[in-house]
Design a protein around this motif. Structure first.
Motif, PDB file in Angstrom:
ATOM      1  N   HIS A 107       0.834  -1.207   0.000  1.00  0.00           N
ATOM      2  CA  HIS A 107       0.000   0.000   0.000  1.00  0.00           C
ATOM      3  C   HIS A 107       0.865   1.252   0.000  1.00  0.00           C
ATOM      4  O   HIS A 107       0.572   2.231  -0.715  1.00  0.00           O
ATOM      5  CB  HIS A 107      -0.941  -0.013   1.215  1.00  0.00           C
ATOM      6  CG  HIS A 107      -2.045   0.991   1.138  1.00  0.00           C
ATOM      7  ND1 HIS A 107      -1.848   2.330   1.378  1.00  0.00           N
ATOM      8  CD2 HIS A 107      -3.373   0.853   0.824  1.00  0.00           C
ATOM      9  CE1 HIS A 107      -2.989   2.992   1.229  1.00  0.00           C
ATOM     10  NE2 HIS A 107      -3.928   2.112   0.891  1.00  0.00           N
ATOM     11  N   PRO A 115      -4.664   3.154   5.774  1.00  0.00           N
ATOM     12  CA  PRO A 115      -5.555   3.664   6.828  1.00  0.00           C
ATOM     13  C   PRO A 115      -5.244   3.002   8.166  1.00  0.00           C
ATOM     14  O   PRO A 115      -4.579   1.962   8.229  1.00  0.00           O
ATOM     15  CB  PRO A 115      -6.949   3.271   6.333  1.00  0.00           C
ATOM     16  CG  PRO A 115      -6.713   2.098   5.440  1.00  0.00           C
ATOM     17  CD  PRO A 115      -5.386   2.341   4.784  1.00  0.00           C
ATOM     18  N   ALA A 119      -9.842   1.774  11.555  1.00  0.00           N
ATOM     19  CA  ALA A 119     -10.783   2.569  10.757  1.00  0.00           C
ATOM     20  C   ALA A 119     -11.642   1.651   9.894  1.00  0.00           C
ATOM     21  O   ALA A 119     -11.487   1.578   8.673  1.00  0.00           O
ATOM     22  CB  ALA A 119     -10.026   3.575   9.899  1.00  0.00           C
ATOM     23  N   HIS A 120     -12.551   0.930  10.524  1.00  0.00           N
ATOM     24  CA  HIS A 120     -13.339  -0.063   9.799  1.00  0.00           C
ATOM     25  C   HIS A 120     -14.299   0.562   8.790  1.00  0.00           C
ATOM     26  O   HIS A 120     -14.757  -0.118   7.876  1.00  0.00           O
ATOM     27  CB  HIS A 120     -14.090  -0.947  10.791  1.00  0.00           C
ATOM     28  CG  HIS A 120     -13.193  -1.906  11.501  1.00  0.00           C
ATOM     29  ND1 HIS A 120     -13.653  -2.855  12.389  1.00  0.00           N
ATOM     30  CD2 HIS A 120     -11.844  -2.060  11.483  1.00  0.00           C
ATOM     31  CE1 HIS A 120     -12.629  -3.551  12.878  1.00  0.00           C
ATOM     32  NE2 HIS A 120     -11.524  -3.085  12.341  1.00  0.00           N
ATOM     33  N   ASP A 121     -14.565   1.850   8.944  1.00  0.00           N
ATOM     34  CA  ASP A 121     -15.402   2.515   7.951  1.00  0.00           C
ATOM     35  C   ASP A 121     -14.671   2.713   6.627  1.00  0.00           C
ATOM     36  O   ASP A 121     -15.291   3.093   5.625  1.00  0.00           O
ATOM     37  CB  ASP A 121     -15.895   3.865   8.488  1.00  0.00           C
ATOM     38  CG  ASP A 121     -14.749   4.799   8.872  1.00  0.00           C
ATOM     39  OD1 ASP A 121     -13.646   4.303   9.200  1.00  0.00           O
ATOM     40  OD2 ASP A 121     -14.950   6.024   8.859  1.00  0.00           O
ATOM     41  N   GLU A 122     -13.376   2.448   6.612  1.00  0.00           N
ATOM     42  CA  GLU A 122     -12.595   2.579   5.390  1.00  0.00           C
ATOM     43  C   GLU A 122     -12.313   1.237   4.714  1.00  0.00           C
ATOM     44  O   GLU A 122     -11.578   1.174   3.731  1.00  0.00           O
ATOM     45  CB  GLU A 122     -11.272   3.287   5.684  1.00  0.00           C
ATOM     46  CG  GLU A 122     -11.429   4.724   6.194  1.00  0.00           C
ATOM     47  CD  GLU A 122     -10.104   5.453   6.278  1.00  0.00           C
ATOM     48  OE1 GLU A 122      -9.252   5.240   5.391  1.00  0.00           O
ATOM     49  OE2 GLU A 122      -9.914   6.230   7.241  1.00  0.00           O
ATOM     50  N   ASP A 124     -14.278  -0.849   2.936  1.00  0.00           N
ATOM     51  CA  ASP A 124     -14.790  -0.993   1.569  1.00  0.00           C
ATOM     52  C   ASP A 124     -13.970  -0.195   0.576  1.00  0.00           C
ATOM     53  O   ASP A 124     -13.616  -0.700  -0.506  1.00  0.00           O
ATOM     54  CB  ASP A 124     -16.262  -0.559   1.515  1.00  0.00           C
ATOM     55  CG  ASP A 124     -17.187  -1.531   2.223  1.00  0.00           C
ATOM     56  OD1 ASP A 124     -16.765  -2.683   2.460  1.00  0.00           O
ATOM     57  OD2 ASP A 124     -18.325  -1.139   2.549  1.00  0.00           O
ATOM     58  N   ALA A 125     -13.654   1.050   0.925  1.00  0.00           N
ATOM     59  CA  ALA A 125     -12.858   1.878   0.016  1.00  0.00           C
ATOM     60  C   ALA A 125     -11.462   1.299  -0.170  1.00  0.00           C
ATOM     61  O   ALA A 125     -10.898   1.330  -1.281  1.00  0.00           O
ATOM     62  CB  ALA A 125     -12.772   3.308   0.551  1.00  0.00           C
ATOM     63  N   THR A 126     -10.893   0.755   0.899  1.00  0.00           N
ATOM     64  CA  THR A 126      -9.552   0.169   0.797  1.00  0.00           C
ATOM     65  C   THR A 126      -9.571  -1.078  -0.080  1.00  0.00           C
ATOM     66  O   THR A 126      -8.667  -1.286  -0.894  1.00  0.00           O
ATOM     67  CB  THR A 126      -9.018  -0.175   2.204  1.00  0.00           C
ATOM     68  OG1 THR A 126      -9.048   0.999   3.023  1.00  0.00           O
ATOM     69  CG2 THR A 126      -7.590  -0.694   2.130  1.00  0.00           C
ATOM     70  N   ARG A 129      -9.819   0.048  -3.702  1.00  0.00           N
ATOM     71  CA  ARG A 129      -8.561   0.628  -4.174  1.00  0.00           C
ATOM     72  C   ARG A 129      -7.482  -0.434  -4.343  1.00  0.00           C
ATOM     73  O   ARG A 129      -6.774  -0.480  -5.342  1.00  0.00           O
ATOM     74  CB  ARG A 129      -8.107   1.697  -3.172  1.00  0.00           C
ATOM     75  CG  ARG A 129      -6.781   2.351  -3.503  1.00  0.00           C
ATOM     76  CD  ARG A 129      -6.494   3.510  -2.557  1.00  0.00           C
ATOM     77  NE  ARG A 129      -6.339   3.085  -1.161  1.00  0.00           N
ATOM     78  CZ  ARG A 129      -7.196   3.374  -0.193  1.00  0.00           C
ATOM     79  NH1 ARG A 129      -8.307   4.053  -0.428  1.00  0.00           N
ATOM     80  NH2 ARG A 129      -6.967   2.977   1.054  1.00  0.00           N
TER      81      ARG A 129
END
Length: 364
Positions: A107, A115, A119-122, A124-126, A129
């Motif tokens: 990464h 991240p 930061a589990h809210d990230e 899906d975005a991770t 990507r």
């Protein structure tokens, strides 16, 4: 007619059926059922459940294992032998840490800093990507997804090993120590549980110390002491003082010992952070002239002729700290085995190098 199954056994049936059927909803429904049944189960029933679950731990995706492993670790503390699941838990924890370190490396090369693992809210975005066609790391999508899972789940997968390794019997039989140690190094700066596990991997058990009074009370006396389950030198400092300071008529060193509350905080007491904190008693030095810093561990104390030597000197300044022990569930051992004969103690002290004066560093 067959006897009805115990509640825990029935809940394990549901869990394993969900795992075999790759039924995520069934898995999520079975987990609270097991957690609710464990408190009413006997140790033998818990042990039987662990034996059934253990073979599944090593082949679950990280994100499912991250939910199941902490529950299994808690159950292992209530069964009759945690060894039935420790190897699988260790293997999965090591694999997750290794994969998390690989994720961070890739990464950073492609996108910069990853991240926060919390930061589990990230997630899906991770995933989008890191698994997308522009990621540029040459991994198949499922391989890339597993690395992302490991990054966000590593703390959960390490937690049961951290919990169980506070037990002396688990530490004595812990498999893959070298692999765990190397894996911890890869993520100790980014994840919390691996950093704490690294401290446990350095804990000494059944280790003998030679303790010499040089400048504390100036008696020149020596003691052979056996230690185990001590997480850092703050704890060692207090436990040594509780064991060795007291009535000279009873063979102890004159001085102010820790209070009962301080000793309990460093031992097995429930209050790890007593009001007013814990006070220092002396300065600890090694045989080679270095200070034994409180924030270090007993494993840092160097040997002299195969023995870890602790030299007691007067405090160069007043010390205090807040917490009696780093690992609340780990039972410490500090046993005074024998007083060293006066001539032998003097011979050891003649070989010990002077400790330097205060160099500006404060550890408590």
């Amino acid at each position: 007619m067959d006897a009805p199954k115990a509640p825990l056994a029935g809940q394990v049936d549901a869990l394993l059926a969900a795992l075999n059927g790759q039924d995520l909803d069934g898995f999520n429904a079975a987990m609270p059922g097991i957690a609710g049944a464990v408190p009413g189960a006997t140790p033998d029933e818990v042990q039987a459940a662990l034996a059934r679950i253990a073979p599944y731990l090593g082949r679950l995706p990280f994100f499912i294992g991250g939910d199941l492993a902490p529950l299994v670790g808690a159950m292992a503390g209530l069964g009759t032998d945690p060894g039935v699941v420790v190897p699988a838990l260790v293997d999965r924890a090591a694999a997750a840490m290794e994969a998390a370190a690989r994720f961070a490396e890739l990464h950073r090369a492609a996108f910069g800093e990853p991240p926060s693992p919390g930061a589990h809210d990230e997630i899906d975005a991770t995933l989008e990507r890191f698994t997308g066609p522009g990621a540029g790391h040459g991994l198949a999508e499922d391989e890339a997804a597993a690395l992302v899972q490991a990054w966000f789940c590593a703390d959960d997968l390490v937690q049961p090993v951290l919990y169980l390794s506070q037990r002396a019997d688990v530490r004595a039989a812990l498999p893959q120590r070298d692999r765990l140690t190397a894996a911890v190094e890869g993520v100790a700066e980014t994840h919390g549980a691996p950093s704490w596990l690294g401290g446990l991997l350095r804990v000494l058990d059944g280790e003998q110390l030679l303790v010499l009074d040089r400048g504390f009370a100036g008696t020149g006396r020596g003691f052979r002491v056996t230690i185990g389950g001590i997480g850092d030198n703050f704890q060692l400092h207090t436990l040594l003082a509780a064991a060795l300071i007291g009535d000279p008529a009873e063979g102890l060193l004159p001085g102010r010992p820790p209070t009962a509350v301080e000793a309990a905080a460093a031992g097995t007491g429930e209050d790890l952070q007593p009001a007013g904190g814990l006070r220092g008693n002396w300065n600890l030095a090694d045989a080679h002239g270095g200070w034994i810093w409180n924030e270090g561990t007993p494993a840092d104390i160097p040997h002299l002729d195969g023995v870890r030597v602790v030299v007691l000197d007067a405090e160069p300044y007043s010390r205090s700290w807040d917490t009696g022990r780093a690992y609340p569930l780990m039972t410490p051992l500090l046993r005074v085995d024998a007083a060293v004969p006066a001539e032998e103690a003097a011979a050891w002290l003649s070989r010990v190098k002077p400790a330097p004066g205060f160099g500006g560093r404060r550890d408590g």
